[in-house]
Motif scaffolding. Sequence first.
Motif, PDB file in Angstrom:
ATOM      1  N   THR A  57       0.790  -1.377  -0.038  1.00 40.30           N
ATOM      2  CA  THR A  57      -0.180   0.007   0.012  1.00 40.30           C
ATOM      3  C   THR A  57       0.958   1.282  -0.114  1.00 40.30           C
ATOM      4  O   THR A  57       1.979   1.285   0.294  1.00 40.30           O
ATOM      5  CB  THR A  57      -0.886  -0.056   1.362  1.00 40.30           C
ATOM      6  OG1 THR A  57       0.106   0.140   2.560  1.00 40.30           O
ATOM      7  CG2 THR A  57      -1.875  -0.855   1.338  1.00 40.30           C
ATOM      8  N   TYR A  58       0.148   2.318  -0.427  1.00 43.48           N
ATOM      9  CA  TYR A  58       0.777   3.713  -0.170  1.00 43.48           C
ATOM     10  C   TYR A  58      -0.297   4.457   0.304  1.00 43.48           C
ATOM     11  O   TYR A  58      -1.551   4.535  -0.116  1.00 43.48           O
ATOM     12  CB  TYR A  58       0.948   4.211  -1.682  1.00 43.48           C
ATOM     13  CG  TYR A  58       1.058   5.639  -1.763  1.00 43.48           C
ATOM     14  CD1 TYR A  58      -0.037   6.672  -2.176  1.00 43.48           C
ATOM     15  CD2 TYR A  58       2.345   6.303  -1.313  1.00 43.48           C
ATOM     16  CE1 TYR A  58       0.170   7.813  -2.125  1.00 43.48           C
ATOM     17  CE2 TYR A  58       2.516   7.555  -1.364  1.00 43.48           C
ATOM     18  CZ  TYR A  58       1.469   8.610  -1.851  1.00 43.48           C
ATOM     19  OH  TYR A  58       1.430   9.952  -1.975  1.00 43.48           O
ATOM     20  N   TYR A  59       0.003   5.486   1.284  1.00 48.90           N
ATOM     21  CA  TYR A  59      -0.843   6.678   1.547  1.00 48.90           C
ATOM     22  C   TYR A  59      -0.277   7.889   1.461  1.00 48.90           C
ATOM     23  O   TYR A  59       0.978   7.887   1.889  1.00 48.90           O
ATOM     24  CB  TYR A  59      -1.192   6.219   3.212  1.00 48.90           C
ATOM     25  CG  TYR A  59      -2.023   4.963   3.578  1.00 48.90           C
ATOM     26  CD1 TYR A  59      -1.114   3.891   3.851  1.00 48.90           C
ATOM     27  CD2 TYR A  59      -3.263   5.026   3.233  1.00 48.90           C
ATOM     28  CE1 TYR A  59      -2.095   2.739   3.834  1.00 48.90           C
ATOM     29  CE2 TYR A  59      -3.913   3.919   3.731  1.00 48.90           C
ATOM     30  CZ  TYR A  59      -3.381   2.760   3.888  1.00 48.90           C
ATOM     31  OH  TYR A  59      -4.062   1.426   3.902  1.00 48.90           O
ATOM     32  N   ALA A  60      -1.015   8.848   1.122  1.00 43.71           N
ATOM     33  CA  ALA A  60      -0.415  10.093   0.984  1.00 43.71           C
ATOM     34  C   ALA A  60      -0.480  10.741   2.418  1.00 43.71           C
ATOM     35  O   ALA A  60      -0.874  10.296   3.321  1.00 43.71           O
ATOM     36  CB  ALA A  60      -1.547  11.067   0.300  1.00 43.71           C
ATOM     37  N   ASP A  61       0.647  11.602   2.623  1.00 46.96           N
ATOM     38  CA  ASP A  61       0.845  12.220   4.080  1.00 46.96           C
ATOM     39  C   ASP A  61      -0.364  12.825   4.635  1.00 46.96           C
ATOM     40  O   ASP A  61      -0.449  12.663   5.700  1.00 46.96           O
ATOM     41  CB  ASP A  61       1.999  13.175   3.959  1.00 46.96           C
ATOM     42  CG  ASP A  61       3.414  12.650   3.924  1.00 46.96           C
ATOM     43  OD1 ASP A  61       4.509  13.418   3.131  1.00 46.96           O
ATOM     44  OD2 ASP A  61       3.341  11.205   3.812  1.00 46.96           O
ATOM     45  N   SER A  62      -1.095  13.545   3.879  1.00 46.17           N
ATOM     46  CA  SER A  62      -2.286  13.832   4.401  1.00 46.17           C
ATOM     47  C   SER A  62      -3.468  13.025   4.798  1.00 46.17           C
ATOM     48  O   SER A  62      -4.159  13.392   5.565  1.00 46.17           O
ATOM     49  CB  SER A  62      -3.007  14.662   3.180  1.00 46.17           C
ATOM     50  OG  SER A  62      -3.320  13.903   2.047  1.00 46.17           O
ATOM     51  N   VAL A  63      -3.368  11.829   4.685  1.00 45.79           N
ATOM     52  CA  VAL A  63      -3.999  11.046   5.080  1.00 45.79           C
ATOM     53  C   VAL A  63      -3.700   9.695   5.869  1.00 45.79           C
ATOM     54  O   VAL A  63      -4.443   9.074   6.554  1.00 45.79           O
ATOM     55  CB  VAL A  63      -5.163  10.294   4.080  1.00 45.79           C
ATOM     56  CG1 VAL A  63      -5.773  11.398   3.112  1.00 45.79           C
ATOM     57  CG2 VAL A  63      -4.261   9.288   3.218  1.00 45.79           C
TER      58      VAL A  63
END
Length: 125
Positions: A57-63
């Motif tokens: 997975t990858y998540y944006a820093d904002s979330v």
Amino acid sequence: VQLVESGGGSVQTGGNLTLACAASGYDYSGYCVGWFRQVEGKEREEVASIYVRGGHTYYADSVKGRFTLAQDYKKKIVWLQMSSLRPEDTAMYYCAGDPAASIKSCTGGSFSGRYWGQGTQVTVS
């Protein structure tokens, strides 16, 4: 190839919502599914992505720490579980897929989907 989002709606600040992306019409084994969001007049933002085989997975820093991806591989569904929602999370959310993505292109923060859903609105007030 078809991607269908569901689960959007309105919620108060601090609340939770779960979006679903159901996929059909292709070989799912090498698939990358990404969630994006866009506010009118602003650039589209990649929120999270998952390489379905292996669950990378990858998540944006904002979330990061607030949103979580989950999947049912056999049913070809990916969920975006959103918690501690903020007004700045308000946007149209889209899921996108690519059956030929590599793990690196899927989870490197620059995924660009080949097939797109119609979008589902999330409003946080």
